[in-house]
Write an enzyme that holds these catalytic residues in place. Structure first.
Site, PDB file in Angstrom:
ATOM      1  N   GLY A  80      48.660  45.945  46.824  1.00 40.18           N
ATOM      2  CA  GLY A  80      47.327  46.525  46.590  1.00 40.18           C
ATOM      3  C   GLY A  80      47.381  48.046  46.579  1.00 40.18           C
ATOM      4  N   CYS A 120      44.207  34.491  53.312  1.00 39.40           N
ATOM      5  CA  CYS A 120      43.937  35.834  53.849  1.00 39.40           C
ATOM      6  C   CYS A 120      43.057  35.736  55.083  1.00 39.40           C
ATOM      7  CB  CYS A 120      43.220  36.692  52.809  1.00 39.40           C
ATOM      8  SG  CYS A 120      43.998  36.625  51.228  1.00 39.40           S
ATOM      9  N   GLU A 131      33.524  40.186  46.490  1.00 36.06           N
ATOM     10  CA  GLU A 131      33.677  39.172  45.449  1.00 36.06           C
ATOM     11  C   GLU A 131      32.804  37.964  45.762  1.00 36.06           C
ATOM     12  OE1 GLU A 131      38.101  38.714  45.279  1.00 36.06           O
ATOM     13  OE2 GLU A 131      37.731  39.378  43.221  1.00 36.06           O
TER      14      GLU A 131
END
Ligand code: ADP
Length: 512
Positions: A254, A306, A485
């Site tokens: 990332g 995650c 999201e």
């Protein structure tokens, strides 16, 4: 420690044979509306982690395939952005219906690709992916701007909500279909076109879903390529036509992606890792907390999530009862062939991830005072010797400074940590660079509210720990990411650009 053996596999031939499907998709990518051979000749094998068989090969795309896919997306977007928003949404919803009609094969390919158990993981994930596609299709009518009180009576002041252009999506292997949809559905509904790079470990389920979605979308709106991070992901992020990147994966990648995107000031949404706490207070309802700890650790996805809550803080007054209760429930988890209906927990995705779990277990086992509450040894059952199987593992006796309690293992290993004082526990729970999710069990409303205020996490739950889903805005704090999201705000804030418009109607008309 006991791992339940799973008997003979289900019959899986005929039209629902996922291996026939991965063979059909072998060597292909999806560009400009059709499955096709890549520009590159290079390919690599994709392995089923349940038995290490090769299920197909996938192109090792590089710059040439990135260029072709981005060009197809660029051309498609010129027309797609002009399709009325609700018509775009209706097409997406029909595309979701098409996936649902074929969900039997989609979920089997997902299970074969990832090693995630069909019943507990691949089937619900496929359902969630369909649901999320439908949801964003239905939200397309919300792509609206605002009118703003103007500074002068002659001025009309408003904002627009427009597509950005070509979006790049880079996804991991752990929940590939749901994360694929989280990238493409809001982007496409908002009038963008997309190029997705699949994870090298699990490309086929995404390619299959994209093929089905493409039956209802104009060519070039959704493109899927495959390959490795540096070779394929990086040129995709750096491509000058790409103006938005959305990524789910590790913190290190990332950070790299944010750096590649920075010179062209391209927006980036990042969903990264976590080292999340589950917390049980002394007054908790243990009938909720015990199964909750197990769900929260995502053991039935081999801990490859995650949001896996791998640090379990338990008040010392209820510590023994909780730990015993968790061990008992873990003994009921059936580890085995991912495609068998009776299996609860499948295989770890790859040799790399399997060895990572083993390495962290070595660290744990070499620490004096460590106790295996459950698991901690590779299964001896010969039926499981061919794949990357590791049992659900729950241990204690580690200090918070142990690497096992600091690093995101991404395997089925959680540590129990007793505590006495609420303040100390909150400080320890927050003592991580990550800030993704956190779960608490208590009957004390005032404590729950205090925890919500003080815990450094973007996704906070009390007396439950559901997996992220449609319409639940999801994203991390601290080093766990940038942006949200799965809900309307992701489409509006991350996949749209905006113009501020001022029109002065005081100018006299000419020639009337
Ligand atoms: P994981 O540890 O879950 O495999 P990664 O962050 O390594 O997660 O990978 C997630 C996705 O990012 C994969 O599709 C991978 O190919 C891609 N990726 C890895 N490295 C890079 C990179 N340097 N640039 C762009 N994409 C990358």
């Amino acid at each position: 420690m006991r791992v339940k053996e799973v008997p003979t596999p289900d019959a899986r031939s005929g039209e629902n044979d996922p291996r026939a499907e991965t063979r059909r998709l072998s060597g292909l990518i999806l560009v400009d509306g059709a499955l096709r051979k890549a520009e590159t000749e290079a390919q690599f094998d994709v392995i089923h982690p349940g038995d290490l068989s090769v299920i197909g090969t996938t192109p090792r795309c590089g710059q040439a395939d990135v260029d072709a896919a981005v060009e197809a997306a660029r051309r498609a977007q010129i027309l797609w952005r002009k399709v009325p928003a609700r018509d775009r949404g209706r097409m997406l919803q029909k595309a979701a219906d098409a996936v649902e009609a074929r969900r039997d094969i989609v979920e089997r390919v997902l299970s074969l690709d990832t090693g995630n158990a069909l019943r507990t993981q691949a089937r619900p994930e496929t359902g969630s992916a369909v649901d999320l596609t439908r949801m964003f299709g239905g939200l397309a009518g919300e792509l609206k701007g605002e009118t703003v009180p103007a500074a002068s009576p002659n001025v009309l002041h408003y904002t627009t909500r427009d597509p950005i252009g070509v979006v790049a999506g880079i996804i991991p292997w752990n929940a590939p279909l749901f994360l694929f949809v989280a990238k493409i559905a809001p982007a496409i509904a908002a009038g963008n076109s997309v190029v997705v790079k699949t994870a090298e470990q699990a490309p086929f389920c995404v390619l299959l879903m994209a093929e089905i979605l493409n039956t209802e979308l104009p060519p070039g709106v959704l493109n899927v390529i495959s390959g490795f991070g540096e070779e394929c992901g990086r040129p995709l992020v750096e491509h000058p036509v790409v103006r938005k990147v959305t990524f789910t994966g590790s913190l290190a990648v990332g950070q790299a992606i944010a750096a590649y995107a920075a010179p062209k000031l391209c927006q980036v949404t990042l969903e990264l890792g976590g080292k999340n706490p589950s917390i049980v207070l002394a007054d908790a309802d243990l009938d909720l907390a015990i199964p909750g700890i197990i769900d929260g650790m995502r053991y039935t996805r081999q801990g490859q999530a995650c949001t896996a809550a791998s640090r379990v803080f338990i008040h010392e007054k209820v510590y023994d009862r909780v730990v015993e209760g968790v061990a008992k429930k873990l003994s009921e988890i059936r580890l085995g062939d991912p495609l068998h209906e009776a299996t609860d927990m499948g295989a770890i995705i790859s040799a790399e991830q399997f060895e990572r779990t083993l390495r962290y277990m070595e660290i744990a086992k070499s620490t004096p005072g460590v106790r295996m509450i459950f698991g901690g040894e590779q299964p001896t059952d010969p039926a499981l010797s061919k794949g990357y199987y590791y049992p659900p593992t729950f241990l204690d006796g580690l200090g918070l400074e142990s690497k096992v309690c600091q690093d995101e293992i991404f395997g089925p290993v959680a540590t129990a940590l007793p505590f006495r004082e609420f303040d100390d526990m909150i400080a320890q729970a927050n003592d991580t660079p990550y800030g993704l999710s956190a779960n608490l069990w208590t009957r004390d409303l005032s404590r729950a509210l205090e925890y919500i205020e003080r815990i450094e996490a973007g996704f906070v739950q009390v007396n439950q720990c559901a997996a992220p889903r449609s319409n639940v805005s999801y994203g991390g704090l601290k080093m766990s990411g940038l942006g949200k999201e799965y809900a309307l705000d992701s489409m509006l804030n991350h996949f749209c650009s905006s113009k501020t418009v001022l029109i002065n109607r005081g100018t006299p008309a000419v020639g009337v």
